[in-house]
Design a protein around this motif. Structure first.
Motif, PDB file in Angstrom:
ATOM      1  N   ARG A   1       1.212  -1.401   0.214  1.00  0.00           N
ATOM      2  CA  ARG A   1      -0.097   0.030  -0.289  1.00  0.00           C
ATOM      3  C   ARG A   1       0.383   1.169   0.154  1.00  0.00           C
ATOM      4  NH1 ARG A   1      -4.193   0.114   4.843  1.00  0.00           N
ATOM      5  NH2 ARG A   1      -2.220  -0.437   5.791  1.00  0.00           N
ATOM      6  N   PRO A   2       0.567   2.161  -0.405  1.00  0.00           N
ATOM      7  CA  PRO A   2       1.531   3.799  -0.309  1.00  0.00           C
ATOM      8  C   PRO A   2       1.098   4.431   0.263  1.00  0.00           C
ATOM      9  CG  PRO A   2      -1.119   4.015  -1.069  1.00  0.00           C
ATOM     10  CD  PRO A   2      -0.848   1.932  -1.454  1.00  0.00           C
ATOM     11  N   HIS A   3       2.813   5.080   1.151  1.00  0.00           N
ATOM     12  CA  HIS A   3       2.569   5.202   2.098  1.00  0.00           C
ATOM     13  C   HIS A   3       3.202   7.207   2.152  1.00  0.00           C
ATOM     14  CE1 HIS A   3       6.649   3.629   1.122  1.00  0.00           C
ATOM     15  NE2 HIS A   3       7.170   4.860   1.754  1.00  0.00           N
TER      16      HIS A   3
ATOM     17  N   TRP B   1      -0.928  11.029  -1.713  1.00  0.00           N
ATOM     18  CA  TRP B   1      -2.212  12.047  -2.715  1.00  0.00           C
ATOM     19  C   TRP B   1      -0.798  11.739  -4.166  1.00  0.00           C
ATOM     20  CZ3 TRP B   1       1.340  15.496  -5.060  1.00  0.00           C
ATOM     21  CH2 TRP B   1       2.539  16.031  -4.103  1.00  0.00           C
ATOM     22  N   LYS B   2       0.461  11.582  -4.584  1.00  0.00           N
ATOM     23  CA  LYS B   2       1.173  11.775  -5.568  1.00  0.00           C
ATOM     24  C   LYS B   2       0.053  10.666  -6.847  1.00  0.00           C
ATOM     25  CE  LYS B   2       5.343  12.694  -4.233  1.00  0.00           C
ATOM     26  NZ  LYS B   2       6.778  12.691  -4.006  1.00  0.00           N
ATOM     27  N   ALA B   3       0.107   8.793  -5.565  1.00  0.00           N
ATOM     28  CA  ALA B   3      -1.058   7.861  -6.432  1.00  0.00           C
ATOM     29  C   ALA B   3      -2.291   8.960  -7.410  1.00  0.00           C
ATOM     30  CB  ALA B   3      -0.893   6.855  -5.637  1.00  0.00           C
TER      31      ALA B   3
ATOM     32  N   TRP C   1       8.445  11.734 -10.317  1.00  0.00           N
ATOM     33  CA  TRP C   1       8.090  11.382  -8.091  1.00  0.00           C
ATOM     34  C   TRP C   1       8.675   9.887  -7.587  1.00  0.00           C
ATOM     35  CZ3 TRP C   1       2.632  14.000  -8.368  1.00  0.00           C
ATOM     36  CH2 TRP C   1       2.949  15.558  -8.575  1.00  0.00           C
ATOM     37  N   CYS C   2       8.528   8.922  -9.016  1.00  0.00           N
ATOM     38  CA  CYS C   2       8.643   7.005  -7.530  1.00  0.00           C
ATOM     39  C   CYS C   2       9.587   6.969  -8.559  1.00  0.00           C
ATOM     40  CB  CYS C   2       7.259   7.215  -8.193  1.00  0.00           C
ATOM     41  SG  CYS C   2       5.707   7.408  -7.832  1.00  0.00           S
TER      42      CYS C   2
ATOM     43  N   GLN D   1      -2.276   3.672  -8.730  1.00  0.00           N
ATOM     44  CA  GLN D   1      -2.898   4.609 -10.126  1.00  0.00           C
ATOM     45  C   GLN D   1      -4.051   4.354 -10.502  1.00  0.00           C
ATOM     46  OE1 GLN D   1       0.467   6.530 -12.960  1.00  0.00           O
ATOM     47  NE2 GLN D   1       1.583   4.869 -11.938  1.00  0.00           N
ATOM     48  N   LEU D   2      -3.955   2.872 -10.987  1.00  0.00           N
ATOM     49  CA  LEU D   2      -5.648   1.823 -11.819  1.00  0.00           C
ATOM     50  C   LEU D   2      -6.547   2.692 -10.391  1.00  0.00           C
ATOM     51  CD1 LEU D   2      -3.684  -0.683 -13.067  1.00  0.00           C
ATOM     52  CD2 LEU D   2      -5.078   1.027 -14.415  1.00  0.00           C
ATOM     53  N   ILE D   3      -5.904   1.500  -9.661  1.00  0.00           N
ATOM     54  CA  ILE D   3      -7.338   2.100  -8.228  1.00  0.00           C
ATOM     55  C   ILE D   3      -7.957   3.612  -8.118  1.00  0.00           C
ATOM     56  CG2 ILE D   3      -7.671   1.559  -5.812  1.00  0.00           C
ATOM     57  CD1 ILE D   3      -6.195  -0.800  -6.324  1.00  0.00           C
ATOM     58  N   ALA D   4      -6.847   4.039  -8.238  1.00  0.00           N
ATOM     59  CA  ALA D   4      -6.766   5.412  -7.504  1.00  0.00           C
ATOM     60  C   ALA D   4      -7.728   6.201  -9.243  1.00  0.00           C
ATOM     61  CB  ALA D   4      -5.960   6.443  -8.024  1.00  0.00           C
ATOM     62  N   GLY D   5      -7.353   6.553 -10.234  1.00  0.00           N
ATOM     63  CA  GLY D   5      -8.420   6.490 -11.410  1.00  0.00           C
ATOM     64  C   GLY D   5      -9.153   6.352 -11.470  1.00  0.00           C
ATOM     65  N   GLY D   6      -9.279   5.364 -10.935  1.00  0.00           N
ATOM     66  CA  GLY D   6     -10.729   4.816 -11.271  1.00  0.00           C
ATOM     67  C   GLY D   6     -11.418   4.380 -10.670  1.00  0.00           C
TER      68      GLY D   6
END
Length: 324
Positions: free
Chosen positions: A60-62, A67-69, A170-171, A183-188
């Protein structure tokens, strides 16, 4: 030396998986997916792929990656998918693909100030040749060009180019599988409330649409974006953008093999130009040209007659004074 030279070629082959898979999306979208639902089309493409990749990565992001994701997911996935879906429904494939073919130039220009990657001569020439090849290959007397579709294609190309450069900036050390899933989950997820508000209930899907979305989500999204971001990790943005020109090439060849289209001499010439442009932008070609220039410079400098050092010159002795 050979292992070092083969590494960029290997990453180029990995990156090529993405545009080849993306080149099939226009055909699948127009043939099998429901029209007039670009937002739900983007949701159905992004969320399943992101969930599968998240399960595989288990990360998971941390911190700031949250916010970048979200930003990257909106640029690279959510808004991009919706705009591409809309363009595929409003424009002939030739026009949409030609607009997207300008992405290498945009990525090279953005990578200069944001990544300090100065545009190189050969990749820039390759981009120009590749875009010319796409234009020769696809642009014919197309009719019924919808301005809204053109605007959607331009917006999709610009937003994704910015998103790819920011991803690289950034990554640089984040696990590629995890980064793609976030990114896919955030975008969807960003698109779900927008889809409900604008398009209402989700569209009914028949068997062909279900299979179409399964292919686009699994192959043309999960696999393709993982390969794409892997290429961005190891290659310059300009090189990756040039490899993206395989997208329209795939579309033309797919139409010839599946839809029964005839490959004309003009399209064949365009294909050759695109392949030439891609080859010119590869790191191995640039390195070979630089090595050849260095050898030529060394030969020219070695053939010059050097002036003897000062210590080797004959010096006149001072005259001894004579007695009077």
């Amino acid at each position: 030396m050979e292992a070092t030279a083969s590494a960029p070629a290997r990453w180029s082959l990995v990156t090529a998986v993405a545009p080849i898979a993306w080149g099939t999306t226009y055909f699948v979208t127009r043939r099998y997916l429901p029209a007039d639902h670009p937002l739900y089309g983007a949701v159905f493409r992004a969320l399943p792929a992101g969930i599968v990749l998240l399960a595989l990565s288990g990360r998971r992001p941390h911190g700031s990656l949250w916010w970048k994701a979200l930003v990257l997911g909106t640029l690279n996935m959510g808004a991009f998918f919706a705009l591409v879906y809309l363009a595929a429904q409003l424009l002939p494939t030739s026009i949409a693909s030609t607009v997207m073919a300008t992405a290498p130039v945009v990525m090279m220009l953005l990578a200069w100030p944001l990544l300090a990657e100065r545009p190189q001569v050969l990749p820039a020439v390759g981009a120009a040749i590749g875009i010319a090849g796409v234009s020769v290959m696809l642009l014919t007397n197309a009719t019924g060009i919808d301005p809204l579709g053109v605007l959607a294609s331009v917006a999709a190309m610009t937003m994704s180019s910015i998103g790819y450069i920011l991803t690289k900036k950034w990554c640089p050390h984040v696990d590629v599988l995890a980064l793609t899933s976030w990114q896919l989950i955030a975008g969807g997820a960003v698109l779900v409330p927008v889809a409900v508000a604008v398009e209402g209930a989700p569209p009914a899907l028949d068997g062909g649409a279900v299979l179409g979305f399964a292919y686009i989500s699994g192959v043309a999204t999960a696999v393709a974006f993982t390969a794409w971001f892997t290429g961005l990790r190891h290659l310059s943005a300009g090189t990756v953008g040039l490899i993206g020109l395989l997208n329209p090439v795939t579309g033309v060849l797919l139409g010839t093999l599946v839809a029964g289209d005839t490959l004309t001499a003009r399209q064949g010439a365009g294909l050759m130009l695109v392949f030439l442009g891609i080859v010119l932008g590869q790191p191995g070609v640039t390195q070979a040209v630089r090595a050849r220039r260095a050898r030529r410079k060394a030969v020219l400098s070695g053939g010059r007659t050097a002036r003897p050092p000062l210590s080797g010159r004959r010096t006149r002795r001072p005259r001894r004074p004579t007695a009077r």
